[in-house]
Design an enzyme around this catalytic site. Sequence first.
Site, PDB file in Angstrom:
ATOM      1  N   TYR A   1      -3.922   9.428  66.492  1.00  0.00           N
ATOM      2  CA  TYR A   1      -3.270   9.010  65.243  1.00  0.00           C
ATOM      3  C   TYR A   1      -4.181   9.333  64.054  1.00  0.00           C
ATOM      4  O   TYR A   1      -3.774  10.010  63.103  1.00  0.00           O
ATOM      5  CB  TYR A   1      -2.952   7.505  65.294  1.00  0.00           C
ATOM      6  CG  TYR A   1      -2.604   6.940  63.940  1.00  0.00           C
ATOM      7  CD1 TYR A   1      -1.455   7.365  63.273  1.00  0.00           C
ATOM      8  CD2 TYR A   1      -3.426   5.998  63.317  1.00  0.00           C
ATOM      9  CE1 TYR A   1      -1.145   6.866  62.011  1.00  0.00           C
ATOM     10  CE2 TYR A   1      -3.119   5.497  62.068  1.00  0.00           C
ATOM     11  CZ  TYR A   1      -1.976   5.937  61.419  1.00  0.00           C
ATOM     12  OH  TYR A   1      -1.686   5.461  60.176  1.00  0.00           O
TER      13      TYR A   1
ATOM     14  N   LYS B   1      -3.714  12.289  60.965  1.00  0.00           N
ATOM     15  CA  LYS B   1      -3.730  12.016  59.520  1.00  0.00           C
ATOM     16  C   LYS B   1      -4.846  12.821  58.837  1.00  0.00           C
ATOM     17  O   LYS B   1      -4.684  13.311  57.723  1.00  0.00           O
ATOM     18  CB  LYS B   1      -3.916  10.512  59.283  1.00  0.00           C
ATOM     19  CG  LYS B   1      -2.698   9.680  59.675  1.00  0.00           C
ATOM     20  CD  LYS B   1      -1.578   9.841  58.658  1.00  0.00           C
ATOM     21  CE  LYS B   1      -0.395   8.955  58.949  1.00  0.00           C
ATOM     22  NZ  LYS B   1       0.618   8.951  57.878  1.00  0.00           N
TER      23      LYS B   1
ATOM     24  N   ASN C   1      -6.144  -2.375  56.250  1.00  0.00           N
ATOM     25  CA  ASN C   1      -5.107  -3.144  56.960  1.00  0.00           C
ATOM     26  C   ASN C   1      -4.103  -3.740  55.980  1.00  0.00           C
ATOM     27  O   ASN C   1      -4.449  -4.597  55.183  1.00  0.00           O
ATOM     28  CB  ASN C   1      -5.751  -4.229  57.811  1.00  0.00           C
ATOM     29  CG  ASN C   1      -6.426  -3.633  59.020  1.00  0.00           C
ATOM     30  OD1 ASN C   1      -7.330  -2.812  58.878  1.00  0.00           O
ATOM     31  ND2 ASN C   1      -5.969  -4.004  60.202  1.00  0.00           N
TER      32      ASN C   1
ATOM     33  N   ARG D   1      -9.250  -4.043  72.909  1.00  0.00           N
ATOM     34  CA  ARG D   1      -8.157  -3.078  72.894  1.00  0.00           C
ATOM     35  C   ARG D   1      -8.786  -1.702  72.667  1.00  0.00           C
ATOM     36  O   ARG D   1      -9.598  -1.552  71.748  1.00  0.00           O
ATOM     37  CB  ARG D   1      -7.212  -3.441  71.743  1.00  0.00           C
ATOM     38  CG  ARG D   1      -5.894  -2.730  71.741  1.00  0.00           C
ATOM     39  CD  ARG D   1      -4.964  -3.277  70.665  1.00  0.00           C
ATOM     40  NE  ARG D   1      -5.441  -3.011  69.308  1.00  0.00           N
ATOM     41  CZ  ARG D   1      -4.744  -3.275  68.206  1.00  0.00           C
ATOM     42  NH1 ARG D   1      -3.548  -3.841  68.312  1.00  0.00           N
ATOM     43  NH2 ARG D   1      -5.233  -3.009  67.016  1.00  0.00           N
TER      44      ARG D   1
END
Length: 321
Positions: free
Chosen positions: A138, A142, A167, A276
């Site tokens: 991702y 970009k 964020n 994660r």
Amino acid sequence: MNFLVTGGAGYIGSVVATRLLEEGHGVTVLDDLSTGHFDAVPEGASFVESKVHDAGAALAGRHFDGVVHLAASSLVAESIADPEKYHANNVVGTRLLLDALRDIGVGRLVFSSTAAVYGEPETVPIDEDAPTRPVNPYGASKLAVDQMLAEEAQAGELGAVSLRYFNVAGAYAGRGERHSPESHLVPIALEAAIGLRQGLAIYGQDYPTPDGTCVRDYIHVADLADAHLVALDVIRPGHHRVYNLGNGAGFSVREVLAAVEEVTGVELEVDLAGRRPGDPAVLVASAERARRELGWEPTRPALEQMIGDAWQVLRERAGRS
Ligand code: UDP
């Protein structure tokens, strides 16, 4: 003026479209509704249902003074599992959009880039000269577009700005986050607070941060949208410029959850889970360049306001207000 907003049925795009309309501009939204919602497109905007790949046919004969290009695939985990989708939608899609824009004579573009282009930063706060070493497809997709825009601008008439979002949170004019599946911390915590999901997990408690959880820089979606409006004003043909957008303040996952409990009055059920994949420990922006060159100043820097605004919209959507 008359602006095109790709991805204008999505969370950030629908707020950008709303703010442009509020400032008296004409707005056309181009969106394929793959992740966006038609009811998020603001009243007063024209709507074209199309992938950016087909923008040439969809926009033939139209005129725009500028474009805000937000249509993209934007899930980090999905990008790791399916990188081809990110090349096809984000890189190839933007290339085809640029060709279409050239054909109809549009030379001004604001692009939604991301803090993910920086990967794991060496120093924080992160400014625009920090090394770009994305750690997932991702972020890489970009970054490839940022580079494409820089090269295209240097070679010709295109003027472009890449806005690197940190964020994004909050809601504006009834428009909040509505991803499916939802992966972002604030909406997940609010969905847990309202009872739409059973608690939530904290991913990783062993990061090198004060409380062991990841630290992020949260920016209100309306402040973010306003940066697009000022960026459209400063673009010069033949130039590409990059700006980081954040508040310059870091909040850990635990601090965000404490603020959610404070705003909602609900005690969250929290699981402690492993890290994660692809999550850097700390991402905090230096937005000094945007302040200096764009005159952009966030007006809603408080985390409680972002959470409060998102909470209100979620409650309305859930029929609780
Ligand atoms: N996070 C978490 N639980 C969740 C969702 C996110 O602990 O259910 C953490 C995530 O690991 C990251 C931070 O919250 O450290 C912000 O994640 P988010 O997906 O909102 O934004 P990102 O920083 O990945 O763009």
